[in-house]
Design a protein around this motif. Sequence first.
Motif, short mmCIF file in Angstrom:
data_model
loop_
_atom_site.label_atom_id
_atom_site.label_comp_id
_atom_site.label_asym_id
_atom_site.label_seq_id
_atom_site.Cartn_x
_atom_site.Cartn_y
_atom_site.Cartn_z
N ILE A 36 0.99 -1.20 0.03
CA ILE A 36 -0.05 -0.15 0.15
C ILE A 36 0.94 1.24 -0.01
N LYS A 37 0.35 2.37 -0.80
CA LYS A 37 1.35 3.58 -0.76
C LYS A 37 0.27 4.66 -0.34
N VAL A 38 0.64 5.44 0.56
CA VAL A 38 -0.44 6.58 1.05
C VAL A 38 0.59 7.69 0.74
N TRP A 39 -0.47 8.71 0.36
CA TRP A 39 0.13 10.12 0.20
C TRP A 39 -0.24 11.04 1.33
N ILE A 40 0.67 11.52 1.95
CA ILE A 40 0.22 12.28 3.12
C ILE A 40 0.86 13.81 2.67
N TYR A 58 1.17 8.85 14.45
CA TYR A 58 1.03 8.83 13.00
C TYR A 58 1.00 9.96 12.30
N ALA A 59 1.96 10.03 11.06
CA ALA A 59 1.94 11.35 10.33
C ALA A 59 2.39 12.62 11.25
N PRO A 60 3.63 12.65 11.98
CA PRO A 60 3.94 13.81 12.73
C PRO A 60 4.70 14.73 11.90
N GLY A 61 4.73 16.00 12.17
CA GLY A 61 5.69 16.77 11.53
C GLY A 61 4.72 18.08 10.80
N LYS A 62 5.51 18.76 10.03
CA LYS A 62 4.72 19.69 8.97
C LYS A 62 4.72 19.63 7.76
N LYS A 63 5.57 18.63 7.04
CA LYS A 63 5.51 18.60 5.59
C LYS A 63 5.53 17.13 5.41
N GLU A 64 5.36 16.85 4.06
CA GLU A 64 5.37 15.26 3.67
C GLU A 64 6.45 14.58 4.13
N SER A 65 7.63 15.27 3.99
CA SER A 65 8.84 14.46 4.14
C SER A 65 9.25 14.21 5.78
#
Length: 204
Positions: free
Chosen positions: A99-103, A135-142
């Motif tokens: 699975i690939k997710v785009w955050i 899950y999904a920490p931070g400010k940008k996708e990277s």
Amino acid sequence: MHFTIAALFALVPTVLGHGLITSPPSRPIGPALMQNCGPKVEQDIRLDNTSHVEGRPELAAKDAMYNAAKCNLWLCTGLQFADNVNNTQIWHASQVVPIKVWIRVPHEGSANVSIVDTKSNKVVGEMLKVWSEGYAPGKKESDVPTDQKEFSVTVPEGLEEKCGAAGACVLQWWWYGTIAKQTYESCVDFRIKRKMPAQRALHV
Ligand SMILES: [Cu+2]
């Protein structure tokens, strides 16, 4: 202030939120979404297909075209199987599915990937993947760890009956940003194929 449609679309990239499954293909917008969820919800998803569910019930409530029986905003954010029929995945028990997710925009919180019965909107069996926090920490996708965006799940045993027909079940990625208080959902359509009995295979 008046916006032309073109101007509205030009603004889209700056307001896009948050995430969706990019592989296998997840439910897109389409004519069934318009028909069952009405133009207000359809527009909200069209302008940002990664955005949160909260706010859409309000839009739906103001739209006479919204059909609550056919558009459940809390299942795949209202996106419809009929618009994704051609992308139905055919899986078998114990198959490992990448699975690939785009955050696009992170919001730290919890997430899971599970198989959902589309009639009852209930999770079937154990969740296939759970991040109870972080899950999904931070400010940008990277900023988001790679293993939260690219991972695999194993198709459970025993779903041949329940998920044997396309549209009966979805693989749903569900994410809740705790501070943002926003829910994101993205769905892959699939059906489970019976394994060919070994005995039969010998006679082919
Ligand atoms: Cu946000």
